[in-house]
Design an enzyme around this catalytic site. Structure first.
Site, PDB file in Angstrom:
ATOM      1  N   HIS B 207     -20.293  -8.916  19.473  1.00  0.00           N
ATOM      2  CA  HIS B 207     -19.371  -9.572  20.386  1.00  0.00           C
ATOM      3  C   HIS B 207     -19.584  -9.085  21.805  1.00  0.00           C
ATOM      4  CE1 HIS B 207     -17.528  -8.929  16.370  1.00  0.00           C
ATOM      5  NE2 HIS B 207     -17.523 -10.233  16.412  1.00  0.00           N
TER       6      HIS B 207
HETATM    7  S1  FES Z   1     -18.815  -5.961  19.929  1.00  0.00           S
HETATM    8 FE1  FES Z   1     -17.755  -6.546  18.116  1.00  0.00          FE
HETATM    9  S2  FES Z   1     -18.660  -5.211  16.713  1.00  0.00           S
HETATM   10 FE2  FES Z   1     -19.616  -4.601  18.508  1.00  0.00          FE
END
Ligand code: FES
Ligand code: HEM
Lengths: 487, 242
Positions: B207
């Site tokens: 993410h």
């Molecule tokens: S940014 Fe969501 S798990 Fe690493």
């Protein structure tokens, strides 16, 4: 709602049995002479389809469990062995894996049906809430089952989901370690997930019995949403509902079989054919399609609200998305049950269904994906020409990288012409990304339950609800005779 | 007990013997209710009084019927006490079934790992397993260390100085060139990759969390810096994690 029993034991054995354990009477009163509203449409056949799905999962699951090995070193290979070596293993495994998707497809139609026709309203609140409990148990069961083949998506899906718990302050990490039986997803996790995956369908079975029991106490709702008043409103379950259910089941099984035989992998993720590797995260972790809307809600929250971190906020909303369904019977203030007679609510409902679908789409995309941007990226450079004259040059592109590339090219040209570059400014366009889209959709999802339904019920002008089911059908026939009159 | 049955008229009570046992309120419905309905302070009094009143109850069931009202009886006490014991018993039986899911002794036994950091060339990192979790051991270049130190005062979500990031479990300063962090993004646990993101450190592709060369969270959704596992140098470059 079922009146006095009409069961008449025929043979001597039936009479003997009826005095000792009246199961035949129960069956007769529940599935043969049970009065069903005579206006039910095909959306009322999904209960039967769901029962079939549950039985299918249990039967195929028990077979799989005979050949499956719950161990991190053997699980992946044992599923491959089921598919390749076990007689008909390919068929039974495919039915089980596809069956999970079919189960959810059916349950979603079943739930939207309830939402549209107001089946959650008094006196069916508890019936609806038991349904939500079944749905929750299904989600957990499917998640646990998806971990068992121990592919990359199994492992990383499990990692991400168990990590949800760490969002809870203080007790989060201990709970996570308790669930995993260690400090990471490993063998203890796999073995307990298998055990629970075997258990939960039977819990669902118990809940289904309560669900049907509650249904038989209140009686079925129907497309017009008016309660059954007398015998003219009903037809006996057999043959009317039985046959209708069978027609529906036949079509459903046909579609099911199409997936099992021709598209067995269409609903799965290719990465799950790679054995789990705790050192390598797949570039894009996604749950199965039926959980994508919740995943989108989880990821929509990328900002913290006061003491609530983005991670906890996302988790709370995701749980809330199901929790709000429990409160629904008391959130909808409308006295009119069926949206057939609520023209405004019907529009909001259609938008709601589209929003749920869009959330599913958003959950499967990378959150940074740009859906729309106002213009291209522009980099404007200033330079002083050989004669001291000011000069500007521009590089533009859809992405910043493309703009930079174009800019460097222009700069090289300017330099070649003998000018000295001075400074540059970047113009970033407005970008509408998947995250923002998910935020809007999440907003509508909750607004539908928490604002639209409560307010609409008080303010809208509903259509004229027929007094009885028999009259509703009469009106329909009259409309058919005079086609320009709305029913 | 049959609801509404009047006390003292034994005529057709099939369990005639029972009614003489000083259980007047019992006959008036579920016995546990008077005690539970009472306010907490009253409840205690009820329980204490139960003992005293028992003798009187035995002596005269008729008198008992008059004072029955919300008055507790010894039987109330016995019900509450039995219920409480039962709850304790259920909890005592449930606990082993809950706790069996906690990390087992063999899993816990893996909780210390030794590693000689000298095996990691400068500018490289290795991944080792500690408690089943991957851990990065990065031999940082002077440039990486300098970049991390330069940002010590920058605004961060989880502010820590570079020196804090290499501290040993016993509070002693560690070695700046060796960064030891769990290879698990503090967002949802993906493994970040080195060399991505705009801070010269790690990027978590799941993410989009970006960590700098001290593995501090600099942008993206992760709430914390990559976790530094507890470790100490046992000799020279040999480090014991856990
Ligand atoms: S940014 Fe969501 S798990 Fe690493
Ligand atoms: C509510 C009903 C059920 C649902 C929704 C469900 C769902 C799933 C899912 C999604 C998978 C992963 C399939 C794959 O990707 O290959 C799976 C695997 C599995 N399930 Fe179930 N399941 C259910 C009931 C059962 C039952 C009752 C059993 C056993 C008694 C069972 C045993 C197994 C086994 C052994 C596997 C691993 C083999 C495989 O991956 O195909 N399941 N289940």
């Amino acid at each position: 709602m079922s009146g006095p029993s009409t069961y008449v034991p025929k043979s001597g054995f039936e009479q003997w049995l009826d005095k000792r354990l009246p199961v035949m009477r129960l069956m007769h009163d529940s599935f043969i002479d049970y009065p069903t509203p005579r206006n039910l449409n095909y959306f009322w056949t999904f209960g039967a389809i769901l029962t079939l799905c549950l039985i299918t999962q249990v039967v195929t699951g028990i077979v799989l469990a005979m050949h499956y090995t719950a161990s991190v070193d053997l699980a992946f290979d044992s599923v491959q062995r089921i598919k390749r070596d076990v007689p008909f293993g390919w068929l039974i495994q495919s039915i089980h894996a596809t069956g999970a998707s079919m189960f959810f497809l059916a349950v979603y139609i079943h739930m939207f049906r309830g939402l549209y026709y107001g089946s959650y309203k008094a006196p069916r609140e508890l019936l609806w809430i038991i349904g939500v409990a079944i749905y929750l148990a299904m989600i957990i069961t499917a998640f646990l089952g998806y971990v068992l083949p121990w592919g990359q998506m199994s492992f990383w899906g499990a990692t991400v989901i168990t990590n949800f718990f760490t969002a809870v302050p203080i007790v989060g990490t201990p709970i996570q370690q308790w669930l995993m039986g260690g400090f990471a997803i490993d063998n203890p996790t796999l073995t307990r997930f298998f055990s629970l995956h075997y258990l939960l369908p039977f819990v669902i079975f118990g809940l289904v019995i309560l669900h049907v029991w509650a249904l038989h106490v209140t009686g079925q709702n129907n497309p017009d949403g008016v309660e059954v008043k007398d015998k003219a409103d009903t037809v006996p379950f057999t043959p009317y509902a039985t046959v209708k259910d069978l027609v529906s089941v036949a079509f459903f099984v046909l579609m099911f079989a199409a997936f099992v035989f021709f598209l067995p992998d269409a609903l799965g993720h290719p990465d799950n054919y790679i054995p789990a590797d705790p050192l390598k995260t797949p570039p894009h972790i996604v749950p199965e399609w039926y959980l994508l809307p919740f995943y989108a809600i989880l990821r929509a929250i990328d900002f913290s609200i006061g003491p609530i971190s983005a991670k906890l906020g996302g988790l709370l909303l995701m749980v809330g998305a199901i929790g709000v369904l429990v409160a629904l019977p008391w959130l909808d203030t409308s006295k009119v049950r069926s949206m057939r007679y609520r023209p405004l609510a019907r529009i909001f409902f259609v938008i709601f269904v589209v929003v749920c679908g869009a959330l599913g789409w958003a959950g499967g995309q990378s959150p940074d994906k740009v859906i729309w941007q106002s213009s291209s990226f522009r980099i404007e450079g200033q330079a002083t020409g050989p004669g001291g004259a000011a000069q500007t040059y521009v590089g533009a592109g859809v992405t910043l990288e493309a703009a930079e590339k174009a800019f460097e090219k222009e700069k090289a040209k300017v330099v070649a012409a003998g000018a000295a570059p001075q400074s540059s400014t970047v113009t970033t366009p407005f970008q509408f990304k998947v995250t923002q889209f998910s935020q809007l959709l999440t907003l509508y999802y909750f607004a539908f339950f928490l604002l639209i339904l409560p307010i609409l019920g008080l303010r809208e002008t509903p259509g004229r609800v027929p007094e009885t089911i028999a009259k509703a059908i009469g009106a329909k026939h009259a409309a058919a005779a005079a086609p320009d009159r709305e029913a | 007990m049959i609801k509404g049955e009047t006390h003292g008229t034994a005529s057709n009570d099939p369990r005639g013997g029972l009614k003489d046992c000083g259980d007047a309120p019992l006959a008036r419905g579920l016995p546990i209710f008077p005690a539970l309905r009472a306010k907490p302070a009253v409840k205690l009094r009820i329980l204490v009084k139960s003992w005293g009143s028992s003798v009187a109850n035995h002596a005269s069931p008729a008198a008992n019927a008059e004072t029955a009202g919300d008055e507790p009886t010894r039987r109330d006490f016995i019900y509450v006490a039995t219920g409480a014991m039962g709850a304790v018993g259920v909890a005592a039986v449930a606990w082993p079934f809950i706790d069996q899911m906690s990390p087992a002794a063999d899993t816990l036994a893996l909780s210390a790992t030794e590693y000689d950091l000298a095996q990691v060339p400068e500018g490289q990192q290795v991944v080792i397993f500690w408690r089943g979790k991957p851990v990065f051991i990065r031999h940082r270049t002077p440039a990486e260390i300098a970049a991390a130190k330069k940002d010590d005062a920058a605004s961060m979500r989880d502010p820590q100085t570079d020196a804090d990031r290499v501290i040993q479990a016993n509070g002693q300063p560690g070695k700046a060139e060796y960064l030891v962090v769990e290879a698990s993004c503090t967002h949802f646990g993906c493994v970040p990759t080195f060399g991505g993101g705009s801070f010269g450190g790690w990027l978590c592709a799941c993410h989009g969390s970006v960590y700098d060369t001290a593995a501090r969270i600099r942008s993206g959704p992760a709430p914390q810096n990559l976790i530094v596992p507890p470790y100490t140098y046992t000799s020279g470059t040999v480090v014991k994690i856990g």
